[in-house]
Structure formats: C-alpha cells, structure tokens
Design a protein around this motif. Structure first.
Motif, PDB file in Angstrom:
ATOM      1  N   ALA A  15      59.218  94.634  45.986  1.00  0.00           N
ATOM      2  CA  ALA A  15      58.404  94.473  44.617  1.00  0.00           C
ATOM      3  C   ALA A  15      59.057  93.301  43.735  1.00  0.00           C
ATOM      4  N   HIS A  16      58.654  92.322  43.240  1.00  0.00           N
ATOM      5  CA  HIS A  16      59.059  91.196  42.469  1.00  0.00           C
ATOM      6  C   HIS A  16      58.839  92.126  40.963  1.00  0.00           C
ATOM      7  N   PRO A  17      59.679  91.976  39.779  1.00  0.00           N
ATOM      8  CA  PRO A  17      60.333  92.716  38.609  1.00  0.00           C
ATOM      9  C   PRO A  17      58.448  92.051  37.857  1.00  0.00           C
ATOM     10  N   VAL A  18      58.184  91.252  38.034  1.00  0.00           N
ATOM     11  CA  VAL A  18      56.624  90.753  37.220  1.00  0.00           C
ATOM     12  C   VAL A  18      55.831  92.189  37.154  1.00  0.00           C
ATOM     13  N   THR A  19      55.457  92.493  38.529  1.00  0.00           N
ATOM     14  CA  THR A  19      54.455  93.336  38.534  1.00  0.00           C
ATOM     15  C   THR A  19      55.031  94.558  37.520  1.00  0.00           C
ATOM     16  N   GLY A  20      55.340  95.577  37.045  1.00  0.00           N
ATOM     17  CA  GLY A  20      55.890  96.418  36.402  1.00  0.00           C
ATOM     18  C   GLY A  20      56.023  96.354  34.224  1.00  0.00           C
ATOM     19  N   LEU A  21      55.902  94.437  34.254  1.00  0.00           N
ATOM     20  CA  LEU A  21      55.181  94.429  33.116  1.00  0.00           C
ATOM     21  C   LEU A  21      54.250  95.169  32.362  1.00  0.00           C
ATOM     22  N   ASP A  22      54.852  95.565  31.198  1.00  0.00           N
ATOM     23  CA  ASP A  22      53.191  96.336  30.950  1.00  0.00           C
ATOM     24  C   ASP A  22      52.491  95.181  30.187  1.00  0.00           C
ATOM     25  N   ASP A  23      51.577  95.581  30.198  1.00  0.00           N
ATOM     26  CA  ASP A  23      51.239  94.494  29.130  1.00  0.00           C
ATOM     27  C   ASP A  23      50.558  94.963  28.533  1.00  0.00           C
ATOM     28  N   VAL A  24      50.529  96.880  27.858  1.00  0.00           N
ATOM     29  CA  VAL A  24      50.794  97.094  26.026  1.00  0.00           C
ATOM     30  C   VAL A  24      51.829  96.736  25.862  1.00  0.00           C
ATOM     31  N   VAL A  25      52.996  96.392  26.204  1.00  0.00           N
ATOM     32  CA  VAL A  25      53.998  96.055  25.596  1.00  0.00           C
ATOM     33  C   VAL A  25      54.730  94.355  25.529  1.00  0.00           C
ATOM     34  N   HIS A  26      54.499  93.919  26.754  1.00  0.00           N
ATOM     35  CA  HIS A  26      54.449  92.760  27.113  1.00  0.00           C
ATOM     36  C   HIS A  26      53.807  91.646  25.914  1.00  0.00           C
ATOM     37  N   GLN A  27      52.617  91.799  25.791  1.00  0.00           N
ATOM     38  CA  GLN A  27      52.039  90.856  24.670  1.00  0.00           C
ATOM     39  C   GLN A  27      53.008  90.320  23.652  1.00  0.00           C
ATOM     40  N   ARG A  28      53.371  89.643  23.542  1.00  0.00           N
ATOM     41  CA  ARG A  28      54.111  88.760  22.702  1.00  0.00           C
ATOM     42  C   ARG A  28      53.916  89.147  21.645  1.00  0.00           C
ATOM     43  N   VAL A  29      52.849  89.660  19.992  1.00  0.00           N
ATOM     44  CA  VAL A  29      52.768  90.087  18.979  1.00  0.00           C
ATOM     45  C   VAL A  29      53.334  91.850  18.804  1.00  0.00           C
ATOM     46  N   ARG A  30      53.035  92.268  20.564  1.00  0.00           N
ATOM     47  CA  ARG A  30      52.859  93.549  20.638  1.00  0.00           C
ATOM     48  C   ARG A  30      54.605  93.736  20.784  1.00  0.00           C
ATOM     49  N   LEU A  31      55.107  93.135  21.972  1.00  0.00           N
ATOM     50  CA  LEU A  31      56.894  92.879  21.506  1.00  0.00           C
ATOM     51  C   LEU A  31      58.036  92.980  20.596  1.00  0.00           C
ATOM     52  N   GLY A  32      57.349  92.354  19.276  1.00  0.00           N
ATOM     53  CA  GLY A  32      57.523  91.525  18.379  1.00  0.00           C
ATOM     54  C   GLY A  32      57.846  92.536  17.593  1.00  0.00           C
ATOM     55  N   VAL A  33      56.810  93.664  17.659  1.00  0.00           N
ATOM     56  CA  VAL A  33      56.690  94.611  16.919  1.00  0.00           C
ATOM     57  C   VAL A  33      57.353  95.652  17.101  1.00  0.00           C
ATOM     58  N   GLU A  53      54.313  86.136  11.916  1.00  0.00           N
ATOM     59  CA  GLU A  53      53.318  85.340  11.152  1.00  0.00           C
ATOM     60  C   GLU A  53      51.941  85.677  11.475  1.00  0.00           C
ATOM     61  N   LEU A  54      51.637  86.470  11.166  1.00  0.00           N
ATOM     62  CA  LEU A  54      49.990  87.291  11.475  1.00  0.00           C
ATOM     63  C   LEU A  54      49.394  87.144  10.398  1.00  0.00           C
ATOM     64  N   THR A  55      48.068  87.965  10.735  1.00  0.00           N
ATOM     65  CA  THR A  55      47.360  88.293   9.330  1.00  0.00           C
ATOM     66  C   THR A  55      47.468  90.333   9.835  1.00  0.00           C
ATOM     67  N   ALA A  56      46.936  90.493   8.305  1.00  0.00           N
ATOM     68  CA  ALA A  56      46.586  92.069   8.093  1.00  0.00           C
ATOM     69  C   ALA A  56      45.830  92.009   9.595  1.00  0.00           C
ATOM     70  N   GLY A  57      44.869  91.662   9.515  1.00  0.00           N
ATOM     71  CA  GLY A  57      43.629  92.660  10.098  1.00  0.00           C
ATOM     72  C   GLY A  57      44.259  92.042  12.468  1.00  0.00           C
ATOM     73  N   ASN A  58      45.009  90.878  11.998  1.00  0.00           N
ATOM     74  CA  ASN A  58      45.996  90.983  13.331  1.00  0.00           C
ATOM     75  C   ASN A  58      46.487  92.113  13.295  1.00  0.00           C
ATOM     76  N   LEU A  59      47.849  92.006  12.635  1.00  0.00           N
ATOM     77  CA  LEU A  59      48.684  92.864  12.721  1.00  0.00           C
ATOM     78  C   LEU A  59      48.018  94.314  12.979  1.00  0.00           C
ATOM     79  N   SER A  60      46.891  93.921  11.893  1.00  0.00           N
ATOM     80  CA  SER A  60      46.538  96.279  12.498  1.00  0.00           C
ATOM     81  C   SER A  60      45.737  96.492  13.647  1.00  0.00           C
ATOM     82  N   GLN A  61      45.207  94.807  14.156  1.00  0.00           N
ATOM     83  CA  GLN A  61      44.983  95.541  14.890  1.00  0.00           C
ATOM     84  C   GLN A  61      45.995  95.552  16.918  1.00  0.00           C
ATOM     85  N   HIS A  62      46.999  95.101  16.656  1.00  0.00           N
ATOM     86  CA  HIS A  62      47.531  95.559  17.432  1.00  0.00           C
ATOM     87  C   HIS A  62      48.449  96.167  17.566  1.00  0.00           C
ATOM     88  N   LEU A  63      48.856  96.978  15.692  1.00  0.00           N
ATOM     89  CA  LEU A  63      49.655  98.636  15.540  1.00  0.00           C
ATOM     90  C   LEU A  63      48.942  99.458  16.011  1.00  0.00           C
TER      91      LEU A  63
END
Length: 120
Positions: A15-33, A53-63
């Motif tokens: 199994a290649h390690p990339v197959t285990g990356l979690d889309d919920v966590v791996h997204q740049r903003v969410r990983l940053g949060v 460096e996000l708008t309030a609305g964008n951050l709220s959606q990721h949260l």
C-alpha cells in the motif's frame, strides 16, 4: 480515518502511503487548523483567521467540516463584552492529526529513499 475508504496498514509494503491520507484532515486549511490548535491547545477564531489568511466565512465552513467529523470542539463565549469563538482538538482530532503526520512522514521517507538511490 475520518473520511473515505478504510485506512490500509501503514506498514504494508503493497500500500502506498498516499492511499491513507484523510481528505478531511489533509486539506490545507483544515490541516492548518488542526496543527495550530494542537500547538495552542485552545485557539481563538480570529487568531486562526489571521494565521491562515482566510475570510471569516471560509474559516467557518472548514471548522464546520472538522466539527462534523468530531475532530474539534467549538466553544462560544465572551471575553469582556465581545463575543468569542474558541476551538479545541478532541481526542479523535489529536489521533487524526498524528495519523496524517505519520502518513506524510512515510511519503517523505519514500521520496528521500528514492532520491538517494537515484543519486548513487
């Protein structure tokens, strides 16, 4: 893993390690949060917004995505007369972040191993 297919064994050579990356966590903003919240233990919404460096609305959606996945808890309250929103990691959030970092380390190791064998 919080989303997608079941995580394969990270030690499985097929199994290649990339197959285990979690889309919920791996997204740049969410990983940053998750990372900033892990470092701070409890972080205020405005600090996250500024650091990422996000708008309030964008951050709220990721949260919202992270909260729905059970990875963070959101607490609303007041500091003086001003409304505040604080974010903390749940135990599942700490585990998901650790798993993601582990997968990324495996990917880095594969690239570095491949680069060193190509140079030699």
């Amino acid at each position: 893993m919080t989303g997608g297919a079941a995580s394969p064994d990270p030690d499985a050579s097929s199994a290649h390690p990339v197959t285990g990356l979690d889309d919920v966590v791996h997204q740049r903003v969410r990983l940053g949060v998750l990372t900033i919240t892990h470092e701070a233990r409890r972080v205020e919404f405005g600090y996250l917004r500024t650091q990422l460096e996000l708008t309030a609305g964008n951050l709220s959606q990721h949260l919202g995505v992270l909260e729905s996945a059970g990875l963070i808890e959101i607490e609303k309250g007041y500091a003086g007369r001003r409304g505040r929103t604080w974010v903390t990691l749940t135990p599942a959030g700490r585990t998901a972040l650790a798993d993601e970092i582990g997968r990324l380390k495996l990917l880095i190791a594969r690239v570095e191993t491949n680069d060193s064998t190509m140079e030699g």
